[in-house]
Design a protein around this motif. Sequence first.
Motif, PDB file in Angstrom:
ATOM      1  N   THR A 144       4.429  11.732   6.279  1.00 32.32           N
ATOM      2  CA  THR A 144       4.512  13.002   5.262  1.00 32.32           C
ATOM      3  C   THR A 144       3.300  13.016   4.421  1.00 32.32           C
ATOM      4  O   THR A 144       3.112  13.562   3.523  1.00 32.32           O
ATOM      5  CB  THR A 144       5.706  12.833   4.174  1.00 32.32           C
ATOM      6  OG1 THR A 144       5.691  11.464   3.503  1.00 32.32           O
ATOM      7  CG2 THR A 144       6.985  12.809   4.632  1.00 32.32           C
ATOM      8  N   LYS A 145       2.351  12.092   4.868  1.00 31.76           N
ATOM      9  CA  LYS A 145       0.965  12.302   3.977  1.00 31.76           C
ATOM     10  C   LYS A 145      -0.016  12.971   4.749  1.00 31.76           C
ATOM     11  O   LYS A 145      -0.082  12.987   5.752  1.00 31.76           O
ATOM     12  CB  LYS A 145       0.490  10.924   3.901  1.00 31.76           C
ATOM     13  CG  LYS A 145       1.573  10.213   2.987  1.00 31.76           C
ATOM     14  CD  LYS A 145       1.160   8.518   2.861  1.00 31.76           C
ATOM     15  CE  LYS A 145       2.253   7.560   2.354  1.00 31.76           C
ATOM     16  NZ  LYS A 145       2.097   6.271   2.735  1.00 31.76           N
ATOM     17  N   HIS A 146      -0.835  13.838   3.883  1.00 30.72           N
ATOM     18  CA  HIS A 146      -2.105  14.558   4.490  1.00 30.72           C
ATOM     19  C   HIS A 146      -3.011  13.596   5.214  1.00 30.72           C
ATOM     20  O   HIS A 146      -3.522  13.936   6.259  1.00 30.72           O
ATOM     21  CB  HIS A 146      -2.756  15.375   3.457  1.00 30.72           C
ATOM     22  CG  HIS A 146      -1.825  16.677   3.156  1.00 30.72           C
ATOM     23  ND1 HIS A 146      -1.473  17.463   4.015  1.00 30.72           N
ATOM     24  CD2 HIS A 146      -1.493  17.158   1.706  1.00 30.72           C
ATOM     25  CE1 HIS A 146      -0.882  18.519   3.191  1.00 30.72           C
ATOM     26  NE2 HIS A 146      -0.892  18.014   2.090  1.00 30.72           N
TER      27      HIS A 146
ATOM     28  N   LEU B  50       0.725  -1.273   0.033  1.00 36.40           N
ATOM     29  CA  LEU B  50      -0.122  -0.017  -0.090  1.00 36.40           C
ATOM     30  C   LEU B  50       0.962   1.129  -0.021  1.00 36.40           C
ATOM     31  O   LEU B  50       0.689   2.287  -0.813  1.00 36.40           O
ATOM     32  CB  LEU B  50      -0.821  -0.018   1.202  1.00 36.40           C
ATOM     33  CG  LEU B  50      -1.897   1.135   1.253  1.00 36.40           C
ATOM     34  CD1 LEU B  50      -2.851   0.860   0.360  1.00 36.40           C
ATOM     35  CD2 LEU B  50      -2.565   1.203   2.603  1.00 36.40           C
ATOM     36  N   ASN B  51       1.767   1.324   0.834  1.00 39.29           N
ATOM     37  CA  ASN B  51       2.731   2.532   1.039  1.00 39.29           C
ATOM     38  C   ASN B  51       3.549   2.629  -0.588  1.00 39.29           C
ATOM     39  O   ASN B  51       3.587   3.824  -0.873  1.00 39.29           O
ATOM     40  CB  ASN B  51       3.939   2.314   1.713  1.00 39.29           C
ATOM     41  CG  ASN B  51       3.552   2.688   3.285  1.00 39.29           C
ATOM     42  OD1 ASN B  51       2.373   3.241   3.482  1.00 39.29           O
ATOM     43  ND2 ASN B  51       4.207   2.271   4.289  1.00 39.29           N
ATOM     44  N   ALA B  52       4.018   1.540  -0.913  1.00 36.86           N
ATOM     45  CA  ALA B  52       4.512   1.678  -2.362  1.00 36.86           C
ATOM     46  C   ALA B  52       3.690   2.118  -3.473  1.00 36.86           C
ATOM     47  O   ALA B  52       3.948   3.016  -4.287  1.00 36.86           O
ATOM     48  CB  ALA B  52       4.982   0.015  -2.938  1.00 36.86           C
ATOM     49  N   MET B  53       2.337   1.731  -3.239  1.00 33.61           N
ATOM     50  CA  MET B  53       1.219   2.182  -4.395  1.00 33.61           C
ATOM     51  C   MET B  53       1.008   3.751  -4.238  1.00 33.61           C
ATOM     52  O   MET B  53       0.900   4.450  -5.054  1.00 33.61           O
ATOM     53  CB  MET B  53      -0.028   1.262  -4.293  1.00 33.61           C
ATOM     54  CG  MET B  53       0.101   0.036  -4.803  1.00 33.61           C
ATOM     55  SD  MET B  53      -1.426  -0.998  -4.155  1.00 33.61           S
ATOM     56  CE  MET B  53      -2.637  -0.122  -4.563  1.00 33.61           C
ATOM     57  N   GLU B  54       0.861   4.066  -2.808  1.00 33.14           N
ATOM     58  CA  GLU B  54       0.700   5.431  -2.506  1.00 33.14           C
ATOM     59  C   GLU B  54       1.935   6.254  -3.063  1.00 33.14           C
ATOM     60  O   GLU B  54       1.701   7.500  -3.625  1.00 33.14           O
ATOM     61  CB  GLU B  54       0.536   5.819  -1.158  1.00 33.14           C
ATOM     62  CG  GLU B  54      -0.884   5.149  -0.458  1.00 33.14           C
ATOM     63  CD  GLU B  54      -1.183   5.170   0.893  1.00 33.14           C
ATOM     64  OE1 GLU B  54      -2.206   5.145   1.222  1.00 33.14           O
ATOM     65  OE2 GLU B  54      -0.145   5.490   1.480  1.00 33.14           O
ATOM     66  N   ALA B  55       3.231   5.745  -2.919  1.00 36.49           N
ATOM     67  CA  ALA B  55       4.299   6.431  -3.365  1.00 36.49           C
ATOM     68  C   ALA B  55       4.293   6.678  -5.050  1.00 36.49           C
ATOM     69  O   ALA B  55       4.590   7.607  -5.483  1.00 36.49           O
ATOM     70  CB  ALA B  55       5.613   5.810  -2.937  1.00 36.49           C
TER      71      ALA B  55
ATOM     72  N   VAL C 297       1.485   5.298  11.253  1.00 35.97           N
ATOM     73  CA  VAL C 297       1.407   3.941  11.957  1.00 35.97           C
ATOM     74  C   VAL C 297       1.622   2.728  11.136  1.00 35.97           C
ATOM     75  O   VAL C 297       2.047   1.631  11.779  1.00 35.97           O
ATOM     76  CB  VAL C 297       0.414   3.713  13.079  1.00 35.97           C
ATOM     77  CG1 VAL C 297       0.106   5.023  13.952  1.00 35.97           C
ATOM     78  CG2 VAL C 297      -1.005   3.622  12.079  1.00 35.97           C
ATOM     79  N   GLY C 298       1.437   2.567  10.017  1.00 36.20           N
ATOM     80  CA  GLY C 298       1.586   1.349   9.165  1.00 36.20           C
ATOM     81  C   GLY C 298       2.861   0.902   9.439  1.00 36.20           C
ATOM     82  O   GLY C 298       3.109  -0.355   9.553  1.00 36.20           O
ATOM     83  N   LEU C 299       4.043   1.550   9.258  1.00 33.69           N
ATOM     84  CA  LEU C 299       5.366   0.943   9.365  1.00 33.69           C
ATOM     85  C   LEU C 299       5.752   0.587  10.519  1.00 33.69           C
ATOM     86  O   LEU C 299       6.463  -0.415  11.056  1.00 33.69           O
ATOM     87  CB  LEU C 299       6.355   1.597   8.744  1.00 33.69           C
ATOM     88  CG  LEU C 299       6.458   1.835   7.152  1.00 33.69           C
ATOM     89  CD1 LEU C 299       7.496   2.883   6.524  1.00 33.69           C
ATOM     90  CD2 LEU C 299       6.772   0.511   6.648  1.00 33.69           C
TER      91      LEU C 299
HETATM   92 MG   LIG Z   1       1.415   3.674   5.373  1.00 41.00          MG
END
Ligand SMILES: [Mg+2]
Length: 356
Positions: A308-310, A255-260, A315-317
């Motif tokens: 760094t996201k709005h 999910l983080n990679a997709m958001e990035a 807490v994900g990591l």
């Molecule tokens: Mg995350």
Amino acid sequence: MKTQSLPTQPRRRGLHLTAMVLALALLFLIDTATRYEVAVSVFYTVIILAMAHVLAWRGLIVLTGSCSALTWLSYFITSYGDQRAGFVNMLISTVAILITGYLACRAELARAAAHEARASLLRISRIHSLEGLTTSIAHELNQPLAAIVTSGNACQRWMAQDPPNLDKARQALQRILGDADRASGIIARVRKLSKGEPASTRPFVFNTAVREVLALSQAEMQRLDIAMRADLAPGLPLALADPVQVQQVIANLVLNAMEAVALVDVARRTLLVESLQLQDKLVFRVSDGGPGLPAGAQEQVFEPFWTTKHEGIGVGLSISRSIVEANGGHIWAELPAQHGAVFAFSIPAAPGEGEA
Ligand SMILES: [Mg+2]
Ligand SMILES: Nc1ncnc2c1ncn2[C@@H]1O[C@H](COP(=O)(O)OP(=O)(O)OP(=O)(O)O)[C@@H](O)[C@H]1O
């Protein structure tokens, strides 16, 4: 977080304020009654310093302004001595008062910031001590629930076609069932955690766990035009950990990679997902073509509430790290050869077992 006042504090504060007013009045009288050459007004700085721990920055500004005004008033009222010397003394006193007021305000602001930081540390440690139960439930359930809504909408669209595309609709329904299973697995795990039961460690096929999560992310990847490549090593031994927890970590990293990558041009929206064996550990790694981590943030990103996201909670990591470490593994961010970010984690391989 605001400071809670103790019941005795208002009385002490009242005493301080009364003493301040008396000291101001006394200094004013002495300053006015003495000759111009005697620079009594410089002692206003002592009152400002004494009140620095009592007043907030706004109060300190008012006090500094009052001290300067009283200094000027005394100068105009005093009628004996050398007026030129008095004028110079008044200017020097005013500058000293303003500088002292400024420094006291800065010290007060720094103290307030330190207090705020301590309060947020307390908040973090309280959340940590609950083992992320509340935040973690909200965060973890969010993903399967959002996926269920996406698949539900897709299913409605396939059914509304003329003729209805039953194949696609069935696939969407299957994804919904898979997500619902994942959500109930999460709830079951949280219930175990709250009862203090250990994670249910068992051997499972690592690549299947990875593929299941990737299948659930497929629709969102298509929507975002992400080109995903999976390079899963064949013949891996079974993994030995809690499979639902491990899938949660995989989902967080993907999910983080997709958001990035969603932040960069379509041409750079690439994801590479790998599984491999490193001695007695199995490793999952995801590399993306996104903007990469901020400089020097390789360790910080695992801290709770670092985001760094709005819309991010940050807490994900940190949850992923708790999960991986509780399962006997390790999680890390690698420095990528080119652009983008690389995240990976390892978990133990089941001793002496081949892939099923
Ligand atoms: Mg995350
Ligand atoms: N693949 C990535 N590329 C670039 N930065 C990343 C990547 N993964 C994580 N980060 C950085 O690490 C931060 C922390 O990630 P983390 O998953 O803990 O929280 P989040 O994604 O911001 O919010 P959430 O709690 O909803 O997951 C992110 O805000 C982002 O700055």
